[in-house]
Write a protein that holds these residues in place. Sequence first.
Motif, mmCIF file in Angstrom:
data_model
loop_
_atom_site.group_PDB
_atom_site.id
_atom_site.type_symbol
_atom_site.label_atom_id
_atom_site.label_comp_id
_atom_site.label_asym_id
_atom_site.label_seq_id
_atom_site.Cartn_x
_atom_site.Cartn_y
_atom_site.Cartn_z
ATOM 1 N N MET A 70 0.841 -1.199 0.000
ATOM 2 C CA MET A 70 0.000 0.000 0.000
ATOM 3 C C MET A 70 0.874 1.247 0.000
ATOM 4 N N GLY A 71 0.414 2.300 -0.645
ATOM 5 C CA GLY A 71 1.167 3.536 -0.693
ATOM 6 C C GLY A 71 1.090 4.269 0.623
ATOM 7 N N GLN A 72 1.999 5.228 0.783
ATOM 8 C CA GLN A 72 2.043 6.003 2.012
ATOM 9 C C GLN A 72 0.789 6.869 2.126
ATOM 10 N N GLN A 73 0.179 6.869 3.308
ATOM 11 C CA GLN A 73 -1.027 7.653 3.511
ATOM 12 C C GLN A 73 -0.683 9.129 3.594
ATOM 13 N N GLU A 74 -1.456 9.942 2.818
ATOM 14 C CA GLU A 74 -1.201 11.376 2.766
ATOM 15 C C GLU A 74 -1.575 12.023 4.090
ATOM 16 N N LYS A 75 -0.677 12.899 4.558
ATOM 17 C CA LYS A 75 -0.935 13.637 5.782
ATOM 18 C C LYS A 75 -1.943 14.749 5.490
ATOM 19 N N VAL A 76 -2.969 14.863 6.329
ATOM 20 C CA VAL A 76 -4.005 15.875 6.161
ATOM 21 C C VAL A 76 -3.900 16.872 7.308
ATOM 22 N N ALA A 77 -3.835 18.145 6.954
ATOM 23 C CA ALA A 77 -3.737 19.194 7.962
ATOM 24 C C ALA A 77 -4.896 20.167 7.809
ATOM 25 N N THR A 78 -5.399 20.695 8.904
ATOM 26 C CA THR A 78 -6.452 21.713 8.878
ATOM 27 C C THR A 78 -6.025 22.896 9.724
ATOM 28 N N SER A 79 -6.688 24.027 9.535
ATOM 29 C CA SER A 79 -6.348 25.239 10.272
ATOM 30 C C SER A 79 -7.467 25.718 11.178
ATOM 31 N N LEU A 80 -8.709 25.335 10.867
ATOM 32 C CA LEU A 80 -9.853 25.864 11.603
ATOM 33 C C LEU A 80 -10.296 24.904 12.698
ATOM 34 N N ALA A 81 -10.657 25.475 13.823
ATOM 35 C CA ALA A 81 -11.173 24.667 14.925
ATOM 36 C C ALA A 81 -12.575 24.176 14.592
ATOM 37 N N GLY A 82 -12.955 23.052 15.157
ATOM 38 C CA GLY A 82 -14.280 22.498 14.902
ATOM 39 C C GLY A 82 -15.392 23.451 15.296
#
Length: 432
Positions: free
Chosen positions: A1-13
């Motif tokens: 399996m390929g490397q899982q892409e890192k997901v980043a967010t900036s806004l709080a829930g």
Amino acid sequence: MGQQEKVATSLAGAVSEEISASLAPVDAELERRYPGDPGTRQPVHTVYVPGDAFTADTLRSWGDQALALLDAHAPDAASLAAVLGLADDLAEPVYSRVRAKLEREPVEDLRVDFEDGYGPRPDAEEDATAARAARLIAEAYRDGTAAPYMGIRMKCMEAAVRDRGIRTLDVFLTGLMEAGGLPDGLVLTLPKVTYAEQVSAFVRLLEAFEKVHGLDAGRLGFEIQIETSQAILATDGTATVARMIQAAEGRATGLHYGTFDYSACLGVSAAHQASDHPAADHAKAVMQVAAAGTGVRVCDGSTNVLPVGPTEKVHDAWRLHYGLTRRALSRAYYQGWDMHPGHIPTRYAAVFAFYREGFAQAAARLTRYAHRAGGDVMDEPATAKALSGYLLRGLDCGALDIAEVARLTGLTRADLESFAAPRRGDLTASAQ
């Protein structure tokens, strides 16, 4: 399996939660004002019969008269195709289906008329006629001879005839209740509506009747007939018809365009009063936009050119009516008003040709969408909704058979209904 892409967010829930909370009233408003199409069958036409002319055999009589006109002026598929310009591959299937329809279900929607088609009468006479209409309609539904939809057009809510219209409606509805209850196909038409307040008053009238008889709130719906310029544009420049839909409080089922009253209201001369006049196109376009998404359906007007007399005149009238009906269908006005038994052969010919000639392409596109297959057109969920709606309308009127739809698409009616049903938010979600 390929490397899982890192997901980043900036806004709080909390940001999303705050936005959702702020839009909750809008969400509720959208749900209330734009519930979407009801998903029920829409008749392809409405036939108006004067109250005193309505009898137990009116529906069968219209079918027999239409068949007699076909026998006299287009006795086979080739002759009707020549009159209407039908393609060779459509001639036989359209003609055979028209004849079968006239034998099985000649009228899809009938309104017993107590307005323009009836005229002023002594009160006792109109009372008796309304009571008779209730009895005959109740009997027709009981013995299985009714049209899918039947009801009355009362007089309008203007001062001069208001009391008479209210009484006629009361006599008619009370007669139905005494005969066993309101039929599922009951339709009421309120004519010559000019102000939204008249719609509100009619709602109060229906509420009062429901309370007297212990009916569910909202059981009685009605059509609004658009026959005056004020029904389209108010003095303050707003679209009156949009206000009328809201004033109906969910009871409005249709907007019916009145070709001749509306044209006359604008000063269009008699020779040019027609459903394809620019004034008519403007009115219906406003009606269509006002009704979109509300569950209220738009009905086109009629032609007063009747297919009577020698064959040449009948053919001319048929070509006119066929052309107007096809024009309306292409503009998404799926229902019209027929004034004479001779109009219904060309009504069904136009409707059947419309659905049959586009059937194969619509089926292929919907099949590709359903199975996510490729093709030369990239369709979206909204288009799939329109394609399935097209096929369902074709099935409802008899232009198509479920077996042939299943053969080309591999889909059941339930599948078609599921594609046709999604609302605004569901369409976006289903595209993911």
